[in-house]
Write a protein that holds these residues in place. Structure first.
Motif, PDB file in Angstrom:
ATOM      1  N   THR A  31       0.818  -1.212   0.000  1.00 55.08           N
ATOM      2  CA  THR A  31       0.000   0.000   0.000  1.00 55.08           C
ATOM      3  C   THR A  31       0.849   1.257   0.000  1.00 55.08           C
ATOM      4  O   THR A  31       2.043   1.221   0.282  1.00 55.08           O
ATOM      5  N   GLU A  32       0.169   2.348  -0.320  1.00 51.57           N
ATOM      6  CA  GLU A  32       0.754   3.680  -0.171  1.00 51.57           C
ATOM      7  C   GLU A  32      -0.399   4.646   0.056  1.00 51.57           C
ATOM      8  O   GLU A  32      -1.559   4.299  -0.157  1.00 51.57           O
ATOM      9  N   LYS A  33      -0.067   5.832   0.494  1.00 45.64           N
ATOM     10  CA  LYS A  33      -1.090   6.840   0.755  1.00 45.64           C
ATOM     11  C   LYS A  33      -1.575   7.409  -0.577  1.00 45.64           C
ATOM     12  O   LYS A  33      -0.773   7.820  -1.409  1.00 45.64           O
ATOM     13  N   ALA A  34      -2.888   7.443  -0.778  1.00 48.66           N
ATOM     14  CA  ALA A  34      -3.459   7.998  -2.010  1.00 48.66           C
ATOM     15  C   ALA A  34      -3.641   9.508  -1.857  1.00 48.66           C
ATOM     16  O   ALA A  34      -3.684  10.027  -0.738  1.00 48.66           O
ATOM     17  N   THR A  39      -6.187   4.775   1.445  1.00 45.45           N
ATOM     18  CA  THR A  39      -5.032   3.920   1.247  1.00 45.45           C
ATOM     19  C   THR A  39      -5.121   3.300  -0.134  1.00 45.45           C
ATOM     20  O   THR A  39      -6.134   2.667  -0.463  1.00 45.45           O
ATOM     21  N   ALA A  40      -4.092   3.507  -0.930  1.00 44.06           N
ATOM     22  CA  ALA A  40      -4.035   2.895  -2.256  1.00 44.06           C
ATOM     23  C   ALA A  40      -3.424   1.505  -2.109  1.00 44.06           C
ATOM     24  O   ALA A  40      -2.329   1.353  -1.570  1.00 44.06           O
ATOM     25  N   VAL A  41      -4.135   0.509  -2.571  1.00 36.83           N
ATOM     26  CA  VAL A  41      -3.644  -0.868  -2.560  1.00 36.83           C
ATOM     27  C   VAL A  41      -3.043  -1.111  -3.943  1.00 36.83           C
ATOM     28  O   VAL A  41      -3.741  -1.051  -4.948  1.00 36.83           O
ATOM     29  N   GLN A 150      -8.521   2.441  -2.171  1.00 39.80           N
ATOM     30  CA  GLN A 150      -8.700   2.544  -3.619  1.00 39.80           C
ATOM     31  C   GLN A 150      -7.754   1.562  -4.284  1.00 39.80           C
ATOM     32  O   GLN A 150      -6.750   1.143  -3.692  1.00 39.80           O
ATOM     33  N   LEU A 151      -8.092   1.199  -5.494  1.00 44.31           N
ATOM     34  CA  LEU A 151      -7.284   0.274  -6.283  1.00 44.31           C
ATOM     35  C   LEU A 151      -6.846   1.004  -7.542  1.00 44.31           C
ATOM     36  O   LEU A 151      -7.473   0.864  -8.601  1.00 44.31           O
TER      37      LEU A 151
END
Length: 158
Positions: A31-34, A39-41, A150-151
C-alpha cells in the motif's frame, strides 16, 4: 558471564527479518497513501481485475438477495448468498492476499462470512425483514472499504 556466540546473533537477525516480513504481509500489504487520503492498494493489473470482479459479484449478489427478499423467496436468497460466503475466500490467491492490508482483509472476510449468515438465516426460515437488516448491516463493510481504500491502475514496466 557467558559470551553471546555469533550463531545466536544470526538467529536474532533472521527472526527480526522474518517478523518484519510477516508484519508486511499480514498487516500492511502493498500500500501507499493515495492523494485523496485513502489507502491505495497497489496490485498488478490482473490482481486488480480479480478484486474488482469480486466486488462486482458481491454487488450483483446483493441485488439478487434484495429482489428475492422482496418476493419472500428464501430459497433464492440462500441460493444467491451461499456461493459468495466463506467458501469464496478459499479461491483468493495467497500472493494477492499478501498484498492486501489487514483492514481490507477484515472487511472482505467479514462480508463473506455475513453472506454465510444470510444464507443460514434463509435456510432457517427467518423473516425477510430480519435478513434484510443483516444485509443492510453487511453493506456497511462495503461502504467502509470504499471509503478507506482505492485500487489505482498501475502500469507494470517490463
Amino acid at each position: 558471564m557467558k559470551k553471546t556466540t555469533p550463531h545466536w546473533i544470526a538467529i536474532g537477525v533472521l527472526l527480526t527479518i522474518l517478523a518484519a516480513g510477516a508484519f508486511k504481509v499480514i498487516v500492511l500489504g502493498n500500500t501507499e497513501k493515495a492523494e485523496d487520503g485513502r489507502t491505495a492498494v497497489i496490485l498488478e493489473p490482473a490482481e486488480r481485475q480479480a478484486v474488482l470482479e469480486e466486488m462486482r459479484l458481491l454487488l450483483e449478489t446483493t441485488q439478487t438477495v434484495v429482489e428475492a427478499l422482496a418476493n419472500d423467496d428464501l430459497a433464492a436468497v440462500e441460493a444467491a448468498a451461499r456461493p459468495i460466503g466463506s467458501a469464496a475466500i478459499a479461491t483468493v490467491d495467497f500472493r494477492l492476499r499478501a498484498k492486501l492490508p489487514l483492514e481490507f482483509k477484515k472487511l472482505g472476510f467479514g462480508t463473506h462470512y455475513a453472506f454465510d449468515d444470510i444464507a443460514n438465516m434463509a435456510r432457517a426460515g427467518e423473516p425477510s425483514k430480519k435478513i434484510q437488516l443483516k444485509l443492510a448491516e453487511t453493506m456497511n463493510n462495503c461502504i467502509a472499504c470504499h471509503a478507506s481504500f482505492q485500487l489505482p491502475e498501475v502500469t507494470i514496466n517490463k
